[in-house]
Design a protein around this motif. Structure first.
Motif, mmCIF file in Angstrom:
data_model
loop_
_atom_site.group_PDB
_atom_site.id
_atom_site.type_symbol
_atom_site.label_atom_id
_atom_site.label_comp_id
_atom_site.label_asym_id
_atom_site.label_seq_id
_atom_site.Cartn_x
_atom_site.Cartn_y
_atom_site.Cartn_z
ATOM 1 N N MET A 60 0.829 -1.212 0.000
ATOM 2 C CA MET A 60 0.000 0.000 0.000
ATOM 3 C C MET A 60 0.859 1.257 0.000
ATOM 4 O O MET A 60 0.576 2.232 -0.715
ATOM 5 N N SER A 225 -14.039 -2.003 -9.193
ATOM 6 C CA SER A 225 -14.693 -1.649 -7.935
ATOM 7 C C SER A 225 -15.984 -2.421 -7.713
ATOM 8 O O SER A 225 -16.705 -2.169 -6.741
ATOM 9 N N MET A 354 -6.038 -0.520 -6.654
ATOM 10 C CA MET A 354 -7.206 -1.353 -6.367
ATOM 11 C C MET A 354 -6.812 -2.684 -5.745
ATOM 12 O O MET A 354 -7.378 -3.107 -4.740
ATOM 13 N N SER A 355 -5.816 -3.366 -6.317
ATOM 14 C CA SER A 355 -5.483 -4.730 -5.868
ATOM 15 C C SER A 355 -4.835 -4.754 -4.485
ATOM 16 O O SER A 355 -4.972 -5.733 -3.746
ATOM 17 N N THR A 356 -4.122 -3.703 -4.117
ATOM 18 C CA THR A 356 -3.496 -3.671 -2.790
ATOM 19 C C THR A 356 -4.465 -3.222 -1.704
ATOM 20 O O THR A 356 -4.138 -3.257 -0.514
ATOM 21 N N GLY A 357 -5.647 -2.779 -2.108
ATOM 22 C CA GLY A 357 -6.612 -2.283 -1.131
ATOM 23 C C GLY A 357 -6.391 -0.826 -0.759
ATOM 24 O O GLY A 357 -7.056 -0.307 0.141
ATOM 25 N N THR A 358 -5.479 -0.159 -1.461
ATOM 26 C CA THR A 358 -5.166 1.230 -1.136
ATOM 27 C C THR A 358 -6.366 2.142 -1.368
ATOM 28 O O THR A 358 -6.679 3.003 -0.541
ATOM 29 N N ALA A 360 -9.527 1.363 -1.377
ATOM 30 C CA ALA A 360 -10.554 1.094 -0.373
ATOM 31 C C ALA A 360 -10.184 1.728 0.968
ATOM 32 O O ALA A 360 -11.046 2.277 1.675
ATOM 33 N N LEU A 361 -8.890 1.671 1.319
ATOM 34 C CA LEU A 361 -8.450 2.256 2.583
ATOM 35 C C LEU A 361 -8.581 3.777 2.554
ATOM 36 O O LEU A 361 -8.999 4.399 3.537
ATOM 37 N N GLU A 364 -12.153 4.561 3.087
ATOM 38 C CA GLU A 364 -12.549 4.348 4.479
ATOM 39 C C GLU A 364 -12.097 5.499 5.376
ATOM 40 O O GLU A 364 -12.859 5.990 6.221
#
Length: 491
Positions: A60, A225, A354-358, A360-361, A364
């Protein structure tokens, strides 16, 4: 793409101390100011990402750092977009943030192949002169300036569905502009036409999925997404009315504020060519094949053949010497490989976020911060997104780069406030299509504005952009808040 910062850097501009102030040793050139500012921003970003931020995995942190670095390079350092995007993609692969296979797979992405096929088709049409000839034929019945402007806007808007690059459309329509200005012979009309052509080209690009690389980036983000990504036909249903109305709005503003009543009502005779001559057999064939390609693209949801396959089949047929007289290898030479490599690099950056969840984080944490001031209504979130996206062209010159920046940094975080991510992604992408405030904001503007003698001035362009800004933002917000939900998109 050239930008204001690039032009400024080529001049001998220095930051001098004010009269009576202290001279801190020497005057500082603007390029050194940019270098210092960008370096400080990167240092701050590195400290924030690798030291201050908690709860981030190493992938990330690398994804965020590459994203921040590319943004600074594009805006502050004003480095060329494609090398920066490719360097970012390679850095992500070298650090293991994404796999090496993912980096190379981006070059084989279906989006890239779709654009290759679209460029081949456009090159055949440009070389044949078919678009130019059809345009003159369509405009032949119009003998009054105001009627000509409306007809021309509709014609340019229709071309967005078959020509994938705004630069290519500008080049194709330049002979039309020159022919019309020579036939009309009025300086005021020449200025107005020079403003109309790039405005209609840029605004109408919103109508087609292949109208700009940014649209394909948006579809990729929507798909990743978890949303229902629009196909060629769906995109046209969602965006074509907006693109057409904004183009017609620009036409109306130009007629009203850049032409007097005498120029608007002026009559003229075209002596450019005999448009009554029937189309040649080869031209009829090309026209029929083009119509079939557009029809096949629009009905991909029915026959199930993917868009890139449809486009590639059409490109192979169009670039056949028996059909167009143009060898396939010659058509390939006209492909904008620089744009395609840039597109591939931005896809890798998007994949990493997207794939690392960055992404989404980020969403959030943005929700956590924004919740402190309360949850705003959906229309206000969309309006805020549209305003920032519309003004982003002043900072980031490339349309695709704007989408790459705005979607993960703006649209996805704000989606956490209860707005469908697909709606914000579409709104941010279409908003980024407003890029006509400055001469260097887009290639079509630079092409029509860079003629000798100049057809219009920077102040003319700024004046038109200022008048168009509020209607553009208002209409896009209305479409995203009211029209799209009624169509089932984002409802």
């Amino acid at each position: 793409m050239t930008s204001v910062r690039a032009i400024a850097s080529e001049r001998d501009i220095v930051i001098a101390p004010a009269s009576g102030g202290h001279d801190f040793g020497a005057q500082m050139p603007l390029r050194q100011v940019r270098l210092l500012t960008g370096s400080m921003l990167l240092l701050f970003a590195a400290i924030l990402i690798f030291v201050a931020a908690d709860g981030l995995t190493l992938p990330m942190r690398f994804a965020l750092m590459v994203f921040a670095t590319t943004l600074v390079c594009w805006t502050i350092f004003d480095l060329p977009e494609t090398p920066v995007a490719l360097a970012g993609a390679l850095a992500l692969g070298a650090t293991g943030t994404v796999s090496e296979e993912a980096v190379f797979a981006a070059l084989g992405n279906d989006i890239v192949w779709l654009m290759i096929a679209a460029f081949v088709i456009a090159s055949v049409l440009q070389a044949s002169g078919l678009v130019e000839r059809l345009t003159f034929r369509l405009l032949a019945p119009f003998r009054r300036v105001s009627s000509l402007f409306w007809a021309l806007t509709l014609t340019i808007s229709a071309s967005a569905f078959i020509i994938p690059s705004t630069s290519a459309r500008a080049a194709i329509f330049m002979p039309v502009f020159l022919g019309l200005t020579a036939a009309i012979g009025r300086p005021g009309v020449t200025r107005a036409l020079a403003l109309l052509f790039p405005s209609a080209i840029l605004l109408s690009a919103a109508a087609s999925l292949t109208g700009a690389g940014a649209h394909l980036v948006a579809v990729d983000f929507i798909r990743r997404s978890g949303g229902n990504a629009p196909d060629f036909f769906d995109w046209a249903l969602l965006a074509a009315p907006f693109g057409l109305i904004t183009s017609l709005t620009a036409c109306g503003l130009i007629l009203r504020f850049f032409l007097g009543a005498e120029d608007r009502n002026a009559q003229f005779e075209t002596a450019m060519r005999d448009e009554r001559q029937p189309l040649l057999v080869q031209e009829k064939t090309l026209l029929a094949v083009t119509a079939l390609i557009v029809l096949a693209l629009a009905t991909s949801g029915l026959h199930g053949i993917a868009l890139p396959f449809v486009a590639l089949i059409g490109a192979l047929v169009m670039a056949s010497e028996k059909v167009s007289g143009m060898p396939f290898r010659k058509a390939l030479k006209t492909v904008e490989w620089n744009l395609l490599l840039f597109l591939a690099g931005t896809l890798v950056i998007g994949e990493a976020l997207m794939s690392t969840g960055t992404a989404a984080l980020l969403a959030e944490r943005a929700i956590g911060v924004l919740s402190l001031v309360g949850k705003p209504p959906a229309w206000l979130v969309i309006l805020f997104t549209v305003i920032l996206a519309t003004l982003a062209h002043i900072v980031v010159a490339s349309r695709t780069a704007r989408a790459t920046v705005l979607i993960p940094a703006l649209a996805l975080p704000l989606a956490g406030l209860g707005v469908d991510p697909a709606v914000l992604i579409m709104a941010a992408t279409l908003g980024s299509g407003f890029c006509q405030t400055l001469m260097v904001s887009a290639k079509p503007v630079a092409l029509f504005g860079g003629m000798e003698p100049p057809a219009f001035t920077p102040s003319d362009l700024m004046r038109l952009a200022a008048m168009l800004l509020v209607p553009f933002i208002g209409l896009l917000t209305l479409v995203a808040v009211v029209i799209w939900p009624l169509m089932g998109f984002g409802a």
